[in-house]
Design an enzyme around this catalytic site. Structure first.
Site, PDB file in Angstrom:
ATOM      1  N   CYS A 139       0.720  -1.306   0.120  1.00 36.80           N
ATOM      2  CA  CYS A 139       0.001  -0.243   0.074  1.00 36.80           C
ATOM      3  C   CYS A 139       0.878   1.293  -0.091  1.00 36.80           C
ATOM      4  CB  CYS A 139      -1.109  -0.205   1.116  1.00 36.80           C
ATOM      5  SG  CYS A 139      -2.303  -1.285   0.960  1.00 36.80           S
ATOM      6  N   ASN A 169       0.359   4.115   9.239  1.00 35.03           N
ATOM      7  CA  ASN A 169       1.182   4.750   8.161  1.00 35.03           C
ATOM      8  C   ASN A 169       1.650   6.220   8.647  1.00 35.03           C
ATOM      9  OD1 ASN A 169      -1.195   3.354   6.257  1.00 35.03           O
ATOM     10  ND2 ASN A 169       0.730   2.453   6.514  1.00 35.03           N
ATOM     11  N   ILE A 195     -13.070   4.841   3.898  1.00 37.06           N
ATOM     12  CA  ILE A 195     -13.450   4.426   4.916  1.00 37.06           C
ATOM     13  C   ILE A 195     -14.160   3.426   4.496  1.00 37.06           C
ATOM     14  CG2 ILE A 195     -14.980   4.984   6.988  1.00 37.06           C
ATOM     15  CD1 ILE A 195     -13.939   7.882   6.882  1.00 37.06           C
TER      16      ILE A 195
HETATM   17  O1  LIG Z   1       0.042   0.022   5.308  1.00 39.54           O
HETATM   18  C1  LIG Z   1      -1.091  -0.312   4.797  1.00 39.54           C
HETATM   19  C2  LIG Z   1      -1.550  -1.599   4.375  1.00 39.54           C
HETATM   20  C3  LIG Z   1      -2.845  -1.543   3.688  1.00 39.54           C
HETATM   21  N1  LIG Z   1      -3.773  -0.657   4.076  1.00 39.54           N
HETATM   22  C4  LIG Z   1      -4.979  -1.065   3.594  1.00 39.54           C
HETATM   23  C5  LIG Z   1      -5.551  -0.184   2.329  1.00 39.54           C
HETATM   24  C6  LIG Z   1      -6.573  -1.030   1.669  1.00 39.54           C
HETATM   25  O2  LIG Z   1      -7.820  -0.827   2.746  1.00 39.54           O
HETATM   26  C7  LIG Z   1      -6.096  -2.301   2.060  1.00 39.54           C
HETATM   27  C8  LIG Z   1      -5.510  -3.097   0.906  1.00 39.54           C
HETATM   28  O3  LIG Z   1      -6.330  -3.486   0.009  1.00 39.54           O
HETATM   29  P1  LIG Z   1      -6.223  -3.311  -1.748  1.00 39.54           P
HETATM   30  O4  LIG Z   1      -7.407  -3.975  -2.268  1.00 39.54           O
HETATM   31  O5  LIG Z   1      -4.934  -3.964  -1.917  1.00 39.54           O
HETATM   32  O6  LIG Z   1      -6.058  -1.618  -1.854  1.00 39.54           O
HETATM   33  O7  LIG Z   1      -5.042  -2.128   2.943  1.00 39.54           O
HETATM   34  C9  LIG Z   1      -3.564   0.687   4.468  1.00 39.54           C
HETATM   35  O8  LIG Z   1      -4.342   1.402   4.686  1.00 39.54           O
HETATM   36  N2  LIG Z   1      -1.981   0.693   5.129  1.00 39.54           N
END
Ligand SMILES: O=c1ccn([C@H]2C[C@H](O)[C@@H](COP(=O)(O)O)O2)c(=O)[nH]1
Ligand SMILES: Nc1nc(=O)c2c([nH]1)NC[C@@H]1CN(c3ccc(C(=O)N[C@@H](CCC(=O)O)C(=O)O)cc3)CN21
Length: 283
Positions: free
Chosen positions: A160, A191, A222
């Site tokens: 991500c 993050n 969200i």
């Molecule tokens: O460090 C991170 C890792 C993952 N995420 C979140 C963002 C999404 O809600 C999911 C990943 O889903 P995708 O379908 O691959 O986009 O995980 C995050 O916020 N921060």
């Protein structure tokens, strides 16, 4: 903290509903957010309107820096946050590249520190960046990337926060981090801490002063089952004073990070927070 709350409010006021095929859930979504953390001034971007598990966030980033590819290694460092993606997602459980219990596949540091070269062999991007910065070199491409389009099918999740670009102006170190997808109630708590931490620790081990970290988010969302808690509970609370983040000054090299450093080497002074909120997690 204000930047975080402003983004949450913006998603609620301006977001559009987007159906997501991978998870089967709808997300209220905005495109593009730019957050800035003044690491030099010690402005630690920690959420205070609920309890934040900041040590888990640091454990995740430490695991990426060490090139871990296994949820058990992340647990040993102090976070369970990769358990579900490694062991509960049906598509990954069915994936022939999954090496068994706890395997995460070729993602994050596992690819970043061992990036395959088209002409054979691999590159350890982090080693090269640390060596350059330690010598005062910024070649305008000091990029630690986890994104390899040809390896995405071999990982439990696409990275991500997928790129960290370091820059030097004199002896001050800057960081631009880019995130393609962001679960604002859960993921962004982590993050923000990770981007701050990455600049602070890289400055420390390369002997530079930390400047600012710029965090770009593309898709900020969200999930539908998180919305009520965010709108009616978390956003009704008043933010509290930010704490001070301390790193053990004995950490001096990439080898130190790879070998003896634990979560006990990081501390917060004066962290006050509102009651925990258990947001639903989507695998
Ligand atoms: O460090 C991170 C890792 C993952 N995420 C979140 C963002 C999404 O809600 C999911 C990943 O889903 P995708 O379908 O691959 O986009 O995980 C995050 O916020 N921060
Ligand atoms: N949907 C989703 N959101 C994410 O933020 C996310 C993923 N998936 N998959 C990969 C990683 C794993 N990350 C996670 C996973 C779990 C929590 C979580 O459950 N946090 C709780 C408790 C944390 C704890 O006790 O350590 C929280 O309240 O913050 C946070 C980030 C961030 N990433």
């Amino acid at each position: 903290m204000k930047q975080y709350l402003d983004l949450c409010r913006r998603i609620i006021d301006e977001g559009e509903w987007v159906a997501n095929e991978r998870t089967g859930k709808r997300c209220l979504t905005v495109i593009n957010a730019d957050l800035t953390y003044d690491v030099g001034a010690g402005e630690f971007p920690l959420v205070t309107t609920r309890k934040s598990y900041w040590k888990s966030a640091i454990a995740e980033m430490m695991g990426y820096l060490r090139g871990y590819d296994n949820a058990a290694d992340f647990r040993a460092l102090g976070t369970k946050t990769w358990d579900a993606n490694a062991n509960e997602n049906q598509a990954w459980l069915n994936n022939p590249y999954r090496k068994g219990e706890d395997d995460m596949g070729l993602c994050y540091g596992a690819i970043g520190r061992n990036f395959p070269k088209p002409d054979g062999g691999t590159i350890d991007q982090l080693r090269q960046i640390v060596d350059d910065l330690s010598k005062g070199v910024d070649n305008r491409g000091e990029i630690f990337t986890f994104y390899h389009p040809g390896a995405l099918h071999m990982a439990c999740l696409r990275p991500c926060m997928y790129s960290h670009h370091f820059s030097l102006l004199g002896d001050t170190l800057y960081l631009n981090s880019t995130q393609r997808s962001c679960d604002v109630p859960l993921g962004l708590n982590f993050n923000m801490v990770q981007v701050y931490f990455l600049l602070a620790i890289m400055a420390q081990i390369t002997g530079k002063k930390p400047g600012k970290a710029y965090h770009k988010i593309v898709n900020a969302h969200i999930y539908e089952d998180q919305l009520e808690l965010m709108r009616d509970v978390q956003l009704k609370r008043e933010p509290l004073a930010v704490p001070t983040f301390k790193i053990n000054p004995a950490i001096k090299s990439l080898e130190d990070l790879e070998t003896w450093v634990t979560l006990d080497d990081f501390e917060l002074e004066g962290y006050e927070f509102h009651d925990p909120i258990a947001y639903p997690f989507t695998v």
